[in-house]
Design a protein around this motif. Structure first.
Motif, PDB file in Angstrom:
ATOM      1  N   UNK A 187     -26.957 -20.413  14.444  1.00  0.00           N
ATOM      2  CA  UNK A 187     -26.829 -19.161  13.697  1.00  0.00           C
ATOM      3  C   UNK A 187     -27.936 -19.023  12.668  1.00  0.00           C
TER       4      UNK A 187
ATOM      5  N   UNK B 265     -25.297  -8.403  11.168  1.00  0.00           N
ATOM      6  CA  UNK B 265     -23.878  -8.289  10.840  1.00  0.00           C
ATOM      7  C   UNK B 265     -23.023  -8.974  11.902  1.00  0.00           C
ATOM      8  N   UNK B 266     -23.570  -9.190  13.061  1.00  0.00           N
ATOM      9  CA  UNK B 266     -22.814  -9.854  14.116  1.00  0.00           C
ATOM     10  C   UNK B 266     -22.516 -11.311  13.766  1.00  0.00           C
TER      11      UNK B 266
ATOM     12  N   UNK C  80     -30.099  -9.448  19.727  1.00  0.00           N
ATOM     13  CA  UNK C  80     -28.968 -10.131  19.090  1.00  0.00           C
ATOM     14  C   UNK C  80     -27.877 -10.404  20.117  1.00  0.00           C
TER      15      UNK C  80
ATOM     16  N   UNK D  56     -21.209 -12.176  10.991  1.00  0.00           N
ATOM     17  CA  UNK D  56     -20.172 -12.206   9.982  1.00  0.00           C
ATOM     18  C   UNK D  56     -19.158 -13.301  10.299  1.00  0.00           C
ATOM     19  N   UNK D  57     -18.760 -14.008   9.300  1.00  0.00           N
ATOM     20  CA  UNK D  57     -17.763 -15.080   9.424  1.00  0.00           C
ATOM     21  C   UNK D  57     -18.307 -16.297  10.159  1.00  0.00           C
ATOM     22  N   UNK D  58     -19.596 -16.316  10.376  1.00  0.00           N
ATOM     23  CA  UNK D  58     -20.182 -17.556  10.876  1.00  0.00           C
ATOM     24  C   UNK D  58     -20.241 -18.540   9.715  1.00  0.00           C
TER      25      UNK D  58
ATOM     26  N   UNK E  71     -12.172 -18.656  11.585  1.00  0.00           N
ATOM     27  CA  UNK E  71     -13.203 -19.489  10.969  1.00  0.00           C
ATOM     28  C   UNK E  71     -12.947 -20.958  11.226  1.00  0.00           C
TER      29      UNK E  71
ATOM     30  N   UNK F  63     -14.671  -2.986   3.159  1.00  0.00           N
ATOM     31  CA  UNK F  63     -15.723  -3.772   3.806  1.00  0.00           C
ATOM     32  C   UNK F  63     -16.808  -4.048   2.777  1.00  0.00           C
ATOM     33  N   UNK F  64     -17.455  -2.989   2.320  1.00  0.00           N
ATOM     34  CA  UNK F  64     -18.366  -3.069   1.191  1.00  0.00           C
ATOM     35  C   UNK F  64     -17.694  -2.313   0.062  1.00  0.00           C
TER      36      UNK F  64
ATOM     37  N   UNK G 198      -9.302  -0.110   1.295  1.00  0.00           N
ATOM     38  CA  UNK G 198      -9.502  -0.197   2.740  1.00  0.00           C
ATOM     39  C   UNK G 198     -10.453   0.854   3.310  1.00  0.00           C
TER      40      UNK G 198
ATOM     41  N   UNK H 131      -9.941  -4.424  -0.854  1.00  0.00           N
ATOM     42  CA  UNK H 131      -9.984  -4.624   0.586  1.00  0.00           C
ATOM     43  C   UNK H 131     -10.917  -3.664   1.328  1.00  0.00           C
TER      44      UNK H 131
ATOM     45  N   UNK I 165     -16.470 -16.018  18.609  1.00  0.00           N
ATOM     46  CA  UNK I 165     -16.249 -15.379  17.316  1.00  0.00           C
ATOM     47  C   UNK I 165     -16.312 -13.861  17.472  1.00  0.00           C
ATOM     48  N   UNK I 166     -17.278 -13.386  18.213  1.00  0.00           N
ATOM     49  CA  UNK I 166     -17.468 -11.943  18.320  1.00  0.00           C
ATOM     50  C   UNK I 166     -16.360 -11.308  19.147  1.00  0.00           C
TER      51      UNK I 166
ATOM     52  N   UNK J 262     -13.557 -11.013  16.676  1.00  0.00           N
ATOM     53  CA  UNK J 262     -13.866 -10.077  15.581  1.00  0.00           C
ATOM     54  C   UNK J 262     -13.818  -8.632  16.056  1.00  0.00           C
TER      55      UNK J 262
ATOM     56  N   UNK K 180     -21.582 -18.483   5.384  1.00  0.00           N
ATOM     57  CA  UNK K 180     -20.897 -18.964   4.176  1.00  0.00           C
ATOM     58  C   UNK K 180     -21.734 -20.015   3.461  1.00  0.00           C
TER      59      UNK K 180
ATOM     60  N   UNK L 210     -15.199  -2.488  12.282  1.00  0.00           N
ATOM     61  CA  UNK L 210     -15.744  -1.256  11.705  1.00  0.00           C
ATOM     62  C   UNK L 210     -16.905  -1.549  10.770  1.00  0.00           C
ATOM     63  N   UNK L 211     -16.937  -2.773  10.236  1.00  0.00           N
ATOM     64  CA  UNK L 211     -18.037  -3.133   9.335  1.00  0.00           C
ATOM     65  C   UNK L 211     -19.319  -3.396  10.092  1.00  0.00           C
ATOM     66  N   UNK L 212     -19.203  -3.497  11.381  1.00  0.00           N
ATOM     67  CA  UNK L 212     -20.356  -3.988  12.126  1.00  0.00           C
ATOM     68  C   UNK L 212     -21.296  -2.869  12.542  1.00  0.00           C
ATOM     69  N   UNK L 213     -20.963  -1.659  12.150  1.00  0.00           N
ATOM     70  CA  UNK L 213     -21.877  -0.549  12.292  1.00  0.00           C
ATOM     71  C   UNK L 213     -22.378  -0.330  13.700  1.00  0.00           C
TER      72      UNK L 213
ATOM     73  N   UNK M 294     -14.359   1.394   4.852  1.00  0.00           N
ATOM     74  CA  UNK M 294     -15.456   0.577   5.365  1.00  0.00           C
ATOM     75  C   UNK M 294     -16.461   0.335   4.237  1.00  0.00           C
TER      76      UNK M 294
ATOM     77  N   UNK N 124     -26.235 -12.886   2.243  1.00  0.00           N
ATOM     78  CA  UNK N 124     -25.957 -12.332   3.566  1.00  0.00           C
ATOM     79  C   UNK N 124     -25.878 -10.808   3.522  1.00  0.00           C
TER      80      UNK N 124
ATOM     81  N   UNK O 102     -11.860   4.476   7.428  1.00  0.00           N
ATOM     82  CA  UNK O 102     -12.267   3.243   8.100  1.00  0.00           C
ATOM     83  C   UNK O 102     -12.859   3.577   9.450  1.00  0.00           C
ATOM     84  N   UNK O 103     -14.027   3.111   9.691  1.00  0.00           N
ATOM     85  CA  UNK O 103     -14.677   3.374  10.971  1.00  0.00           C
ATOM     86  C   UNK O 103     -16.121   2.964  10.883  1.00  0.00           C
ATOM     87  N   UNK O 104     -16.821   3.020  11.997  1.00  0.00           N
ATOM     88  CA  UNK O 104     -18.178   2.469  12.047  1.00  0.00           C
ATOM     89  C   UNK O 104     -19.085   3.114  10.999  1.00  0.00           C
TER      90      UNK O 104
END
Lengths: 234, 255, 432
Positions: free
Chosen positions: B166, C383-384, B185, C386-388, B48, C306-307, C282, C304, B198-199, B202, C392, B209-212, C284, C372, C258-260
């Motif tokens: 963004x 979701x791509x 995207x 994320x952390x942009x 970040x 993801x959601x 931990x 910890x 960033x990607x 990440x 925040x 894994x959160x990125x589905x 996802x 978000x 943990x996984x997609x």
């Protein structure tokens, strides 16, 4: 030596040089005069390639210099206002330029000695007075024994003694067959060192004549008056 | 050319900003690695900051440096040196010293706290981002002679790439939510080097894994060495294009 | 051990015990390479109801053993029955059968029938204890059988990475079985670790289910069951609960799922259930809830993930109370604004409010849904980002001036300090 053909340059809408044609030979000191904004500095910078002309050509010994850079090793340049990296010391500037110009065969340190620059070697450029900066500029311009010197208002800001030193240096170099272009407004100075006067007006050549020729043409003993007379004539 | 770079380096090292930058990054990295617990977490927090501060510092520093080096360049232009060389030397001098500061400031803590391939990607990303934003800074600097204006343009560029872009893309995604947007995207992130960096990082951390489904699509493309190469190649383009165009402007302008 | 009389006493005691056990197995048919019976199948066929078949250590290449009378099939010194991929090993078609201490292995994947190491068909009071089942298609398969006990078994399949779901069976599979007890088993390497369909009033506890391709525990149409103290680790999803009601899930651990497309706990059409004192670590997604209502979630730890919770707007009347939310990327996300669920007195590590009156409850409400997370729910590709930094920033602005996130999804009384569940959890462990 230098031939300028149909040189054109404009800054935006302002046309600074309009089809300028002039040539200079070796062993001469040419004083470039003209009112403010006539294009004197621009012409000098065009020769150096610092300003890129819109049209026309500049030839050095018959070779066009446009888009080239190696020819600049034959030209020494002293700008009107010397601008240097502020946090470099005099020594560093001089050493750097010498480092860059390592291939130069001859190094002329006469002005460094005459101006006693070595005693100020450790001073930062940003801390120097305008006059001292001019001394550095002069020393750098003559340093690599160039065939051509372009001096833009060289004595402005110099104290009388320093100016005298510079003038004698100019005359000395002239004797060695160099071409020296000086822009200046000071008639007495011009009379002292110059062989020819080139007058620019509105970006065009007004006249280019030897000093004797000017005086004869205007029938005046004093150069200043002679020039004023010629300019009024048209 | 090497000689000129040497003097550019001298000049940069003399003013203490790059040193301060290195220390800042060192402190930050050590702090984040200590706080984070696992090196991966440290990298994530670093990411970040890297993506925010590295572009900002690179672009502001490079722009001010360019304007401050005007005299230096003027001095050199009267010498028998190709202008492009002067320009490239300035660029490489600035970009390399900033990258060096970055590698030192982030790379050393990373080595100490556990080097990984992800860490390497973060370093590479940082270096590329530095080169890209220095190139953008030079572009901003050659567009205008006015220093204040130049810095203004540089800040706008940073603002655009680090923030606004963004926002715009998220807005577009929101507006066209009913369409399949995965490929769009992908294309849109490729158009911003900061997102690209960033990607890349990440995807190599397990948050991917959160990125589905979209993440899986990205991973299928960027997961291979070839894809990573492509991404970094794209970032290279991002550095070369502004550099080349600013170089062209510089060699054609009057000093 | 200084006292010689004590030693003698102990010796005598041990001898008595051994004698006693001999007596207990009064009618025992022994199977071993040198015994009267050298095959399990023969012994089982010859045994009379109520007798015991004792299988001694050794490897028996057998399959298709049918137990059609109440027997005890007991293994001693690790006997192995190797099915050699030729078909089902044990089929139980009688009530009151006990199978204990055997190792059963090697059953081929079949697409025509669900071959299992042990199958129980329409019987009750069957006990399957302390067996080891290796490399089978299905492990333990019960159909229409009530009051059965499956305890202490190890069912290990294969490495499931890259496998197709249809190429794998379930480790423990129950279909139409009521009042079952499944405890202390270790299941891994199958499609589902434990699969329950139409299983009622049963208990699943102290199991470890890991490395399964789909779910650690999967149950559908299985009401009134209790799940406690299980660990679900590194499965495609920890537990999936579908079309079910009246469930108690307590003291379970869901971790590293943990996984997609992985979940800790997947709830779909479940109602009137209790989810207490679980740990979600931990994953996802900690809990994914769809069309689920009247659930009581209390004293769980979400750490910890993801959601932590994905609460779809089709859920109603669910209560979240005294839960800890720490280190999750997103605490709660939802896809719509009709929110009829309640959040109360949870601890949120992202909460930045204050507690001026020192009652340990934050003075300003906490909104666990971020802008978000709403966006990601609506437009997954976002979701791509994320952390942009922009994300925040948007979240911070939304927090100050909420305009998009659901009005009702709010914890009015967030706790200031993390709740220590560990104390009562330790107590529970001791009691257990």
């Amino acid at each position: 030596m230098i031939t300028i053909e149909n040189l054109r340059k404009s800054y935006g809408k302002l046309q600074v040089l309009k089809d300028l044609n002039v040539s200079f030979g070796p062993g001469k000191v040419v004083s470039v005069i003209g009112p403010n904004g006539a294009g004197k500095t621009t012409m000098g910078k065009c020769i150096l390639g610092m300003v890129l002309p819109d049209g026309g050509d500049i030839k050095l010994d018959g070779q066009s210099v446009l888009g080239k850079h190696a020819y600049r090793s034959q030209i020494g340049y002293m700008p009107q206002i010397g601008r240097y990296p502020e946090n470099m010391k005099i020594r560093q500037v001089i050493e750097m330029i010498r480092d860059i110009r390592k291939d130069a065969k001859e190094v002329d340190e006469e002005l460094i000695g005459l101006y006693n620059l070595k005693s100020m070697y450790e001073k930062r450029m940003g801390a120097l007075s305008g006059g001292t900066k001019q001394k550095v500029s002069a020393a750098l311009a003559f340093m690599f024994n160039p065939r051509i010197l372009i001096l833009d208002e060289p004595t402005a800001g110099l104290d009388p003694i320093a100016a005298e030193i510079l003038k004698s240096k100019i005359l000395k170099e002239k004797k060695r067959g160099k071409l020296i272009l000086i822009t200046s407004h000071i008639m007495s100075e011009i009379e002292e060192v110059a062989d020819e006067v080139m007058c620019l007006m509105d970006g065009q050549l007004k006249f280019h004549e030897t000093i004797a020729g000017i005086k004869a043409q205007a029938n005046e003993e004093r150069l200043g008056r002679a020039i004023a007379k010629i300019m009024e004539e048209d | 050319m090497n000689k000129i770079i040497k003097y550019v380096f001298y000049d940069i090292i003399r003013n203490k900003i790059v040193l301060a930058y290195t220390l800042f990054l060192l402190l930050l990295s050590f702090g984040l690695f200590n706080l984070g617990g696992s090196p991966d977490k440290g990298i994530l927090s670093l990411l970040n900051l890297v993506l925010l501060t590295v572009p900002l510092i690179s672009i502001v520093f490079a722009t001010t440096h360019f304007y401050n080096s005007y005299e230096f360049m003027e001095l050199l232009v009267a010498q028998p040196i190709n202008r492009k060389k002067i320009f490239m030397s300035e660029y490489l001098g600035v970009a390399c010293s900033l990258s060096g500061a970055f590698i030192l400031g982030v790379g050393v803590p990373m080595l100490i706290f556990g080097a990984s391939i992800t860490g390497l990607y973060l370093l590479l990303t940082g270096v590329f981002i530095t080169f890209i934003f220095v190139a953008l800074a030079f572009l901003a600097s050659v567009i205008t002679r006015d220093k204040a204006k130049g810095i203004g343009i540089a800040l706008l560029l940073w603002f655009y790439f680090a923030l606004i872009y963004d926002g715009i893309v998220l807005f577009i995604l929101y507006a066209f939510a009913d369409y399949p947007l995965e490929s769009a995207t992908l294309a849109m992130t490729a158009l911003n080097p900061v997102d690209l960096g960033r990607i890349i990082v990440l995807l190599n951390l397990d948050v991917s894994a959160l990125m589905g489904y979209t993440g899986a699509l990205y991973k299928s493309i960027l997961g291979s060495l070839w894809g990573i190469g492509l991404a970094f190649g794209l970032m290279l383009v991002w550095a070369v294009v502004p550099l080349a165009s600013s170089g062209r402007i510089f060699s054609k302008r009057d000093l | 051990m200084k006292d010689p009389t004590k030693q003698i006493f102990i010796l005598a005691y041990v001898l008595a015990l051994m004698l006693g056990s001999q007596v207990a197995f009064g009618t025992t048919l022994k199977v071993c390479p040198t015994c009267p019976y050298t095959s399990v199948k023969e012994a089982v066929a010859s045994a009379k109801p109520g007798e015991t078949v004792l299988v001694e250590g050794g490897v028996y290449q057998e399959h298709g053993i049918e137990i059609n009378k109440p027997l005890t099939l007991l293994g001693r010194n690790n006997p192995v029955i190797d099915g050699n991929f030729k078909g089902q090993i044990l089929t139980i078609t009688s009530d009151n059968v006990t199978v204990e201490g055997l190792t059963l292995q090697n059953i081929a994947t079949s697409y025509r029938q669900d071959d299992a190491a042990i199958r129980v068909v329409q019987r009750s009071n069957v006990r399957i204890l302390n067996n080891t089942i290796l490399h089978t298609y299905f492990g333990i398969y019960l159909q229409n059988s009530d009051n059965c006990v499956i305890k202490g078994n190890v069912v290990a399949g294969q490495d499931v990475t890259g496998k197709n779901e249809s190429a794998l069976g379930n480790a423990i599979h129950l279909w139409y079985c009521d009042k079952a007890v499944i405890s202390n088993n270790k299941v891994s390497g199958h499609r589902d670790g434990i699969y329950l369909e139409f299983v009622k009033d049963s208990e699943v506890k102290d199991n470890l289910s890991e490395h399964n391709l789909r779910y650690g525990l999967h149950f559908m149409f299985s009401d009134r069951n209790t799940y406690t103290h299980n660990t679900f680790r590194k499965n495609g999803a920890g537990v999936a609960v579908m079309y079910t009601r009246d469930i108690r899930m307590e003291y379970n651990t869901f971790e590293d799922n943990w996984g997609a497309a992985a979940y800790g706990l997947l709830l779909k059409d479940i109602s009137n259930s209790v989810i207490h004192n679980n740990t979600f670590r931990r994953n996802t997604t900690g809990i994914y809830m769809e069309s689920s209502s009247r659930l009581d979630l209390q004293r769980n730890d979400f750490d910890r993930n993801g959601w932590a919770v994905r609460l779809l707007s089709s859920c109603t009347d669910d209560v979240f109370k005294f839960n800890n939310f720490t280190g999750n990327s997103f605490d709660v996300s939802t896809n719509g604004d009709s929110q009829l669920n309640r959040f109360e007195n949870n601890y949120w590590d992202k909460y930045t409010g204050y507690d001026l009156d020192k009652d340990r409850v934050g003075d300003v409400p906490y909104r666990p849904v971020s802008l978000y997370s709403m966006l990601v729910e609506r437009v997954p590709p976002s979701v791509m980002f994320m952390r942009s930094f922009m994300v925040d920033l948007l979240d911070s602005i939304e927090k100050v001036l909420p305009s998009f996130i659901p009005e009702n999804l709010v914890d009015e009384q967030p706790l200031m300090k993390k709740i220590e569940h560990d104390n009562d959890r330790k107590l529970a462990q001791v009691l257990r």
